[in-house]
Design a protein around this motif. Structure first.
Motif, PDB file in Angstrom:
ATOM      1  N   LEU A 106       0.808  -1.226   0.000  1.00  0.00           N
ATOM      2  CA  LEU A 106       0.000   0.000   0.000  1.00  0.00           C
ATOM      3  C   LEU A 106       0.840   1.274   0.000  1.00  0.00           C
ATOM      4  O   LEU A 106       0.378   2.324   0.445  1.00  0.00           O
ATOM      5  N   HIS A 107       2.041   1.193  -0.529  1.00  0.00           N
ATOM      6  CA  HIS A 107       2.918   2.362  -0.492  1.00  0.00           C
ATOM      7  C   HIS A 107       2.409   3.512  -1.367  1.00  0.00           C
ATOM      8  O   HIS A 107       2.837   4.660  -1.206  1.00  0.00           O
ATOM      9  N   ASN A 108       1.452   3.213  -2.276  1.00  0.00           N
ATOM     10  CA  ASN A 108       0.911   4.267  -3.153  1.00  0.00           C
ATOM     11  C   ASN A 108      -0.357   4.920  -2.590  1.00  0.00           C
ATOM     12  O   ASN A 108      -0.869   5.878  -3.190  1.00  0.00           O
ATOM     13  N   VAL A 109      -0.888   4.409  -1.479  1.00  0.00           N
ATOM     14  CA  VAL A 109      -2.139   4.948  -0.938  1.00  0.00           C
ATOM     15  C   VAL A 109      -1.945   6.389  -0.463  1.00  0.00           C
ATOM     16  O   VAL A 109      -1.081   6.673   0.371  1.00  0.00           O
ATOM     17  N   GLN A 110      -2.758   7.286  -1.020  1.00  0.00           N
ATOM     18  CA  GLN A 110      -2.683   8.710  -0.673  1.00  0.00           C
ATOM     19  C   GLN A 110      -3.933   9.194   0.057  1.00  0.00           C
ATOM     20  O   GLN A 110      -3.890  10.226   0.727  1.00  0.00           O
TER      21      GLN A 110
END
Length: 345
Positions: A106-110
């Protein structure tokens, strides 16, 4: 693609994989095995392309959520608002292996929406913040937040309470991601003026959006302090604020010069006296004055139609009974960019 209930046919779901839909909404699914299969199958077929996932109000298990999220490697927005059963045990993401795995996935969750979760605590909130380390938008609207936590923590910086969610802990995590956080939603909470001061003072925090809908403890003093600490705000929602009056709107007009959206719906103490000052906001695009009964045509014409360079695209005047035809005539002369005009009721 939206499934509002668990009655959707699981047989049709494999076809979703061919759609490459970036948005999937599975709202209010029940806790049945059929619903679980639908959730798992849906995400299995679209997870590689999924950018936004909403499980709002769904009665899903902790294991189902972890299984789903582990497949969503490109996810940018996660909405698990109203999913109270997920948090009831307090054990969600308690396994270190799950946290470690999801932190990579989930490193792209903004965007993270945790609104209206009754059982959210410092402990579970910490775990979610640890796996979503690049947040731009965080919503805690309608959550039971304790704003005076000294009785629980004193001066400590360790926050791990499994029974309550404290504002002190939330601020700690906002401060850790201050350079990336741009949007916060504390609507329908008991946030007050002093809390806004603490929020606005977070080092390196420069908010674009702040939502304070129905915050009964926010008044003029809080907004004035905020206007000095976060003057670059582009969206401000203080609708349904019982203590929001003319002096507050005047302070907004004088200080938030980059404001593009302003929501004053049902702020019934606002009148023409301050509406005329909205002409000081050159970048204002969206204005919601639903149910602001004291405002009249005179104030609106002076505040919104006095220049040829009005850039308003949305104007909502629902239930404004003192607004008449002359406003529309004047808007047609000056508000050439207007796309949405609401004069209902």
């Amino acid at each position: 693609v939206t499934f509002h209930t668990a009655v959707a046919s699981a047989d049709a779901i494999p076809g979703l994989g061919q759609r490459k839909t970036p948005n999937l909404v599975l709202e209010n699914t029940d806790g049945s095995q059929n619903a679980k299969n639908i959730i798992l199958n849906s995400c299995k077929h679209v997870c590689s392309n999924l950018l936004r996932l909403s499980l709002k109000g769904s009665d899903i298990t902790e294991n189902t959520l972890i299984t789903v999220l582990s497949e969503c490697r490109n996810l940018e927005s996660l909405d698990i608002s109203c999913c109270n059963n997920l948090f009831m045990s307090g054990q969600l993401l308690s396994k270190e292996s799950d946290v470690k795995s999801l932190k990579k996935t989930l490193h792209n969750v903004q965007e993270l929406n945790l609104s209206s979760i009754r059982y959210l605590s410092d402990a579970t909130f910490n775990r979610f913040m640890s796996i979503c380390g690049n947040l731009k938008s965080l919503s805690l609207a309608g959550c039971q937040i304790t704003f005076h936590a000294d009785v629980y923590y004193g001066d400590t910086k360790e926050f791990s309470n499994s029974a309550i969610l404290t504002f002190k802990n939330i601020l700690f995590h906002i401060a850790k991601q201050a350079s990336s956080v741009k949007s916060l939603n504390f609507s329908r909470t008991s946030i007050g003026n002093e809390d806004l001061n603490d929020l606005g003072s977070v080092h390196c925090l420069s908010l674009d959006e702040l939502y304070l809908l129905g915050c009964k403890d926010v008044s003029h003093n809080g907004i004035v302090v905020l206007s000095k600490l976060q003057s670059d705000l582009k969206i401000l929602d203080i609708s349904q604020g019982p203590d929001i009056a003319d002096e507050t709107v005047s302070a907004i007009s004088n200080n938030f010069l980059n404001l593009r959206e302003l929501n004053l719906a049902k702020c019934i103490m606002v009148s023409d006296k301050s509406i005329v000052k909205l002409q000081k906001l050159p970048k204002l695009r969206h204005l919601d004055l639903t149910g602001v009964h004291p405002i009249s045509s005179k104030g609106l014409i002076k505040g919104l139609c006095s220049k040829d360079s009005v850039f308003l695209t949305t104007l909502i005047l629902k239930c404004c009974t003192l607004v008449h035809d002359d406003v529309v005539r004047e808007l047609s002369k000056s508000a050439h960019h207007l796309k949405h005009l609401d004069l209902s009721s």
